[in-house]
Design an enzyme around this catalytic site. Structure first.
Site, PDB file in Angstrom:
ATOM      1  N   ARG A  36      -9.898 -32.667  71.834  1.00 60.89           N
ATOM      2  CA  ARG A  36      -9.916 -31.425  71.079  1.00 60.89           C
ATOM      3  C   ARG A  36      -8.534 -30.957  70.630  1.00 60.89           C
ATOM      4  NH1 ARG A  36     -14.349 -28.453  71.217  1.00 60.89           N
ATOM      5  NH2 ARG A  36     -15.149 -29.710  72.898  1.00 60.89           N
ATOM      6  N   HIS A 121     -20.558 -30.826  81.140  1.00 61.19           N
ATOM      7  CA  HIS A 121     -20.648 -31.595  79.892  1.00 61.19           C
ATOM      8  C   HIS A 121     -21.044 -33.048  80.132  1.00 61.19           C
ATOM      9  CE1 HIS A 121     -17.785 -28.469  77.845  1.00 61.19           C
ATOM     10  NE2 HIS A 121     -19.033 -28.065  77.883  1.00 61.19           N
ATOM     11  N   CYS A 154     -33.389 -48.875  75.518  1.00 59.37           N
ATOM     12  CA  CYS A 154     -33.790 -49.011  76.920  1.00 59.37           C
ATOM     13  C   CYS A 154     -34.630 -50.269  77.111  1.00 59.37           C
ATOM     14  CB  CYS A 154     -34.578 -47.780  77.337  1.00 59.37           C
ATOM     15  SG  CYS A 154     -35.140 -47.809  79.041  1.00 59.37           S
ATOM     16  N   SER A 196      -8.601 -25.266  78.063  1.00 60.76           N
ATOM     17  CA  SER A 196      -8.139 -24.391  76.988  1.00 60.76           C
ATOM     18  C   SER A 196      -9.063 -23.184  76.837  1.00 60.76           C
ATOM     19  CB  SER A 196      -8.066 -25.168  75.677  1.00 60.76           C
ATOM     20  OG  SER A 196      -9.308 -25.798  75.435  1.00 60.76           O
ATOM     21  N   ASN A 220      -2.473 -23.858  83.151  1.00 62.61           N
ATOM     22  CA  ASN A 220      -2.627 -24.662  81.930  1.00 62.61           C
ATOM     23  C   ASN A 220      -1.266 -24.790  81.242  1.00 62.61           C
ATOM     24  OD1 ASN A 220      -4.494 -26.094  80.257  1.00 62.61           O
ATOM     25  ND2 ASN A 220      -4.319 -24.481  78.722  1.00 62.61           N
ATOM     26  N   ILE A 238       0.040 -29.665  85.426  1.00 59.28           N
ATOM     27  CA  ILE A 238      -0.985 -29.289  86.398  1.00 59.28           C
ATOM     28  C   ILE A 238      -0.786 -29.972  87.742  1.00 59.28           C
ATOM     29  CG2 ILE A 238      -3.462 -29.591  86.871  1.00 59.28           C
ATOM     30  CD1 ILE A 238      -3.493 -28.952  83.651  1.00 59.28           C
TER      31      ILE A 238
END
Ligand SMILES: [Zn+2]
Length: 249
Positions: A36, A121, A154, A196, A220, A238
């Site tokens: 992003r 996510h 599948c 973010s 951050n 971090i």
């Protein structure tokens, strides 16, 4: 920075329930690209929405081509000091689960048990059939794709196979979101690490924690839209900040 890290260390020491919410910034220090970010992957290749994936074989093939292109980076990535600090918090028993926006599996690789990682996510290190849910391994799918160039199907039911992630336009995982909200609103201290905080509804989770009375700390490299709401903001690497605050090398 040292003073605020000392302050964070004290807050961590004094909190009985600590929730941890992580985003891309913790994994960029392991070499995982932040899709992003400005100049990131998505500024060159627009993400393919879920409805396009469902509708078109060409979109599915392009989605898989991109995913397989990322495989060497994902395979090479190892958890860093930030992940180790988070794992150390979980090991103290004061952090019930890690809520993450990341899809790379690095919290699990750092030693946090699967059951204590809540992936809002999803996860890109494996795939699943959209119809029957059967799990498929990326290496097997990559070999088949290299042979015939067709988007995977599948082998049990013929359904479409997709990484176990939440694509744009795909419904959020309801159970994971409910669990994430429960653990975050129960915390005294909410640590937001490397996010973010621009992606909703995930960014609403730290807001809910703060509204439920948690002390909100944001770590951050760049400013976030929730900095004004936070009780403490730390800007820096971090791994270095969190490693020092938790006491992990
Ligand atoms: Zn199936």
């Amino acid at each position: 920075m040292r003073d605020t890290t000392t302050l964070l260390r004290r807050m961590i020491e004094e909190s009985r329930r600590i929730s941890v919410f992580t985003g891309a910034g913790i994994s960029t220090e392991s070499g995982i690209p932040d899709f992003r970010s400005p100049g990131g992957v998505w500024s060159r290749e627009r993400p393919i929405p879920f409805d396009a994936f469902l509708a078109s074989e060409a979109a599915r093939q392009e989605t898989w081509r991109r995913r397989f292109a990322l495989e060497p980076i994902l395979r090479a990535a190892r958890p860093n000091r930030g992940h180790a600090a988070v794992a150390a918090l979980v090991a103290t028993g004061r952090t019930e689960a890690v809520v993450t926006q990341n899809i790379d599996g690095l919290h699990q690789a750092s030693g946090v048990p699967d059951a204590q990682v809540i992936e809002v996510h999803g996860n890109t290190t494996w795939a699943a059939c959209l119809d029957c849910g059967r799990r498929h391994e990326i290496a097997d799918l990559a070999a088949a794709f290299a042979a015939d160039g067709r988007a995977p199907r599948c082998d049990r039911c013929g359904g479409l196979v997709k990484t176990a992630t939440i694509a744009f336009g795909q419904a959020m995982p309801a159970a994971a979101m409910a669990r994430a909200e429960a653990t975050m609103t129960a915390a005294e201290l909410c640590l937001v690490v490397g996010s973010s905080l621009v992606v909703w509804p995930a960014a609403g989770l730290p807001v809910a924690a703060k509204q439920a009375g948690a002390v909100l700390v944001i770590v951050n490299r760049a400013p976030t839209p929730l900095d004004e709401m936070a009780d403490l903001v730390l800007r820096g690497e971090i791994g270095a900040v969190l490693g020092e605050a938790v006491g992990v090398q």
